[in-house]
Design a protein around this motif. Structure first.
Motif, short mmCIF file in Angstrom:
data_model
loop_
_atom_site.label_atom_id
_atom_site.label_comp_id
_atom_site.label_asym_id
_atom_site.label_seq_id
_atom_site.Cartn_x
_atom_site.Cartn_y
_atom_site.Cartn_z
N TYR A 60 -17.96 -24.98 -12.46
CA TYR A 60 -16.74 -24.29 -12.07
C TYR A 60 -15.78 -25.23 -11.36
N CYS A 61 -14.53 -25.27 -11.80
CA CYS A 61 -13.51 -26.05 -11.12
C CYS A 61 -12.70 -25.11 -10.23
N GLU A 62 -12.78 -25.34 -8.93
CA GLU A 62 -12.14 -24.43 -7.98
C GLU A 62 -10.63 -24.57 -7.98
N VAL A 63 -10.16 -25.76 -8.29
CA VAL A 63 -8.72 -25.99 -8.26
C VAL A 63 -8.02 -25.23 -9.38
N CYS A 64 -8.60 -25.32 -10.56
CA CYS A 64 -7.93 -24.73 -11.72
C CYS A 64 -8.52 -23.38 -12.10
N ASP A 65 -9.58 -22.95 -11.41
CA ASP A 65 -10.21 -21.68 -11.71
C ASP A 65 -10.69 -21.63 -13.16
N ASP A 113 -14.70 -34.41 -17.94
CA ASP A 113 -13.47 -34.73 -18.66
C ASP A 113 -12.29 -34.01 -18.03
N HIS A 114 -12.53 -32.74 -17.72
CA HIS A 114 -11.46 -31.95 -17.12
C HIS A 114 -11.08 -32.50 -15.74
N LEU A 115 -12.08 -32.86 -14.93
CA LEU A 115 -11.79 -33.38 -13.60
C LEU A 115 -10.95 -34.65 -13.66
N VAL A 120 -4.01 -32.39 -16.31
CA VAL A 120 -3.80 -31.01 -15.85
C VAL A 120 -4.39 -30.81 -14.46
N HIS A 121 -5.63 -31.26 -14.33
CA HIS A 121 -6.35 -31.10 -13.07
C HIS A 121 -5.68 -31.93 -11.98
N PHE A 122 -5.31 -33.14 -12.32
CA PHE A 122 -4.70 -34.06 -11.37
C PHE A 122 -3.41 -33.49 -10.78
ZN ZN Z 1 -9.55 -28.52 -12.47
#
Ligand code: ZN
Lengths: 168, 208
Positions: free
Chosen positions: B71-76, B87-89, B93-95
């Protein structure tokens, strides 16, 4: 996260003598390293200083296992090429004595990018042991042996070493 | 709340939103996005849910909101495998979401690293390593291991012990053997007597 790191798979923002620094590593090596979980997890956001954290953990010199998985050593080397640090930083890597694998990283970088045999030669008097993975085998080698190979041979752990002028 | 009319156009309850805005200004409403803390990629623990069984039903690699997986808390967002997650981190987008959340760039990210920075880091790591090794040595009692004189002394004692034990064991063996022999002789003598008394001198043949 530094702006010098380029998202996705573009090349680095730095050049040496007009050559994009990423081109010092063959495409196949780059691609395999970028695809690895070690790169994504640990190397992606490193800079010249935090690179030391990972370099001190190195236990072995090597490029790829038979399965194609890259060793941390080659990942950090690719990272260095991508960052293209100042020459004084590379010299610091080489001249420090605590972490021998960091020293080898610096030496390899000096060989591939600077092609400076004088800088490398000074370290023919370092006899410390190193582990190396080559041709599917784990072997024992020494810093001076690696230095000698960097000066005289055309291949090192599967990397092609381009022509370097030798003195004498 | 917004109300949907039959025409499809929405009208807004301005009072309610004004109230919310007032509260937010006074800090009564938590801006919960900011309270979440970011995990650096280096401390990811992919094995923390090891041996837990979860059913993954579809080919979808990510879902909105909290679900089974990474789970990515920043992007939900929740990812089904760690490669996609990492990859997402590392993604744009995440940045950007992260920058938005943490406020603008503090400048440290764009700073060029100088030799001084590298040296500082190097000294810090050396110190850390020294402390770690010292602690390790103390906790495992290995400090003695590097004291050569002590080790020789210890070895001597051990060897003496071993020798003593060997001698003792040999002696015991001898005594046992003697005892055995004696009793054998006694037994044999007895047997012969009894057998003679019973008129039997040997097995296998009844002929004389
Ligand atoms: Zn994220």
């Amino acid at each position: 996260m530094s702006r010098n790191i380029v998202f996705d798979r573009e090349l680095s923002r730095k050049t040496h003598n007009g050559v994009n620094s990423m081109l010092y590593v063959e495409k196949i090596v780059r691609e395999r390293v970028f695809d690895s979980i070690y790169w994504k997890q640990f190397c992606f956001s490193l800079n010249e200083a935090t690179l030391l954290d990972k370099a001190m953990e190195l236990q072995i010199i090597g490029s790829f296992e038979i399965s194609g998985r890259p060793f941390p050593f080659i990942c950090l080397f690719v990272k260095m090429v991508q960052l293209a640090p100042e020459r004084e930083i590379i010299e610091f890597y080489i001249n420090q004595d605590r972490f021998k694998y960091l020293k080898v990283l610096g030496l390899l970088y000096a060989r591939v990018v600077y092609k400076d045999s004088e800088l490398i030669q000074e370290h023919l008097v370092d006899y410390r042991k190193l582990r190396i993975y080559e041709d599917g085998e784990y072997k024992l080698t020494y810093v001076d042996e690696v230095v000698d190979r960097l000066i005289n041979e055309e291949f090192f752990i599967g990397l092609t070493l381009t022509y370097m002028a030798k003195d004498g | 709340m917004a109300e949907k009319l039959t025409f499809g156009r929405r009208t807004w309850d301005r009072e309610e939103y004004a109230e919310l805005a007032r509260k937010r200004k006074q800090g009564l409403l938590p801006t919960d996005v900011n309270s979440k803390k970011l995990k650096p990629t280096t401390s990811l623990d992919f094995t923390k849910d090891l041996n837990k069984l979860t059913v993954i039903t579809s080919q979808v690699t990510r879902t909105r909101g909290k679900a089974f997986g990474f789970y990515c808390e920043v992007c939900d967002l929740t990812y089904k495998d760690n490669l996609k997650y990492v990859d997402h981190l590392n993604s744009k987008v995440h940045f950007y979401k992260l920058q938005e959340r943490d406020g603008k760039d503090d400048g440290s990210a764009n700073k060029t690293i100088t030799l001084e920075d590298v040296k500082k880091r190097y000294d810090m790591l050396c110190l850390k390593l020294d402390q770690l090794q010292e602690k390790e040595m103390q906790s495992s009692g290995k400090a003695d291991e590097f004291d050569v004189l002590k080790r020789i002394e210890q070895k001597k004692i051990e060897e003496q012990d071993k020798r003593d034990q060997g001698i003792r064991r040999a002696k015991e063996k001898e005594e046992k053997k003697k005892l055995q022999d004696d009793s054998d002789k006694l037994n044999n003598g007895l047997d012969e007597n009894v057998m003679e008394m019973m008129g039997i001198t040997g097995f296998g043949s009844t002929k004389k």
